[in-house]
Design an enzyme around this catalytic site. Structure first.
Site, PDB file in Angstrom:
ATOM      1  N   CYS A  41       0.961  -1.121  -0.110  1.00 28.21           N
ATOM      2  CA  CYS A  41      -0.061  -0.097   0.235  1.00 28.21           C
ATOM      3  C   CYS A  41       0.757   1.163  -0.017  1.00 28.21           C
ATOM      4  CB  CYS A  41      -0.799  -0.014   1.140  1.00 28.21           C
ATOM      5  SG  CYS A  41      -2.111   1.249   1.495  1.00 28.21           S
TER       6      CYS A  41
ATOM      7  N   ASP B  39      -8.935  -2.852  -7.823  1.00 24.68           N
ATOM      8  CA  ASP B  39      -8.659  -1.853  -6.919  1.00 24.68           C
ATOM      9  C   ASP B  39      -9.013  -0.410  -7.354  1.00 24.68           C
ATOM     10  OD1 ASP B  39      -7.232  -0.101  -5.344  1.00 24.68           O
ATOM     11  OD2 ASP B  39      -5.169  -1.081  -5.305  1.00 24.68           O
TER      12      ASP B  39
ATOM     13  N   HIS C  25      -7.844  -3.806  -3.542  1.00 17.93           N
ATOM     14  CA  HIS C  25      -6.574  -3.364  -3.060  1.00 17.93           C
ATOM     15  C   HIS C  25      -6.405  -4.133  -1.733  1.00 17.93           C
ATOM     16  CE1 HIS C  25      -3.855  -0.178  -2.025  1.00 17.93           C
ATOM     17  NE2 HIS C  25      -4.225  -0.193  -0.865  1.00 17.93           N
TER      18      HIS C  25
END
Length: 266
Positions: free
Chosen positions: A144, A201, A233
């Site tokens: 991330c 995502d 995600h």
């Protein structure tokens, strides 16, 4: 990370999927790493056998170095790596104080200079080489927020052998503190990067991934992008509803293969 901050970051937690890796056979726990202006708290895991061991820098998610990131270092140490995750927000504040993602971004993340992060990772790499790590077999992985940083560090640090970025943002607004993004450094990467992305995502749409793929191809880079069409995600984050076991396992094995192929061998 405090239970309050962790709960706010991860709610609702998928209790059945949470992975816990024990520290049997490992030296695992908190360490302090000297950096330019202060000491960095970090979590280090390394096998309890003579080294030197290949090094993997583990870069936190947006939520900081919480239990999942610590567990990732233990997973790597069980495989023979010295894995270390530094607290890269330490000068800007404690991410556990904020109950919402928007507030966390505003109060901490937007105030963290990329230059500071890269320097702290340099200090972490230097520390690792002086504490049982092999500088000739060093890699980085991040998730991330840390996925974006992984791309940037791969353009910054030629001493690395390889990098693996999990769903790191590829482009965004340029600011004085974050002046470049992965798309901006695609032609100047020092080491090959494996990027692992989810086709579902919403924060990193497919067109951005394709723009990055094109930029890497135009640069003649050895880097590669893998997209899991049905994954969202944070598909590796086993403590979150976004976790996808099949894609997570495949990505993990691809990461290990990538490290092995490019010299971060166990």
């Amino acid at each position: 990370m405090s239970s309050k901050g962790f709960a706010a970051a991860t709610h609702p937690i998928r209790e059945a999927s949470v992975i816990h890796t024990d520290s049997d056979g490992l030296l695992a726990g908190e360490v302090s790493i000297p950096s330019a202006d202060r000491s960095l708290p970090a979590y280090r895991s390394v096998p309890l056998v003579p080294g030197p061991h290949p090094i993997v820098l583990v870069v936190q998610e947006i939520f900081g170095v919480h239990e999942h990131i610590k567990d990732v270092t233990r997973r790597l140490a069980k495989l023979g790596y010295l894995a270390v995750a530094p607290e890269l927000y330490v000068r800007q504040g404690d991410p556990t104080r904020y109950a919402s993602l928007d507030e966390l971004r505003e109060k901490i993340v937007s105030r963290v200079p990329d230059a500071q992060v890269l320097a702290d990772l340099d200090a972490t790499l230097d520390w690792a080489t002086r504490h049982g790590g092999d500088a000739a077999r060093a890699g980085i992985t991040g998730f991330c927020w840390g996925g974006r940083i992984t791309w940037l560090y791969a353009a910054h640090q030629p001493a690395l052998k390889a990098a693996v970025a999990w769903y790191g943002k590829l482009t965004a607004a340029h600011t004085p503190l974050q002046p470049r993004h992965p798309l901006d450094v695609a032609a100047t990467l020092q080491v090959p990067v494996l990027g692992l992305y989810g086709g579902q995502d919403a924060s990193i749409p497919p067109d951005q991934v394709e723009r990055m793929r094109d930029a890497l191809q135009q640069a003649g880079s050895a880097s590669q992008l893998i997209v899991y069409p049905q994954a969202p995600h944070a598909f590796y984050a086993d403590y979150r509803p976004s976790y996808r076991a099949q894609e997570a396992a495949d990505g993990w094995q691809r990461m290990l293969d990538w490290f092995g192929r490019h010299g971060v061998r166990r």
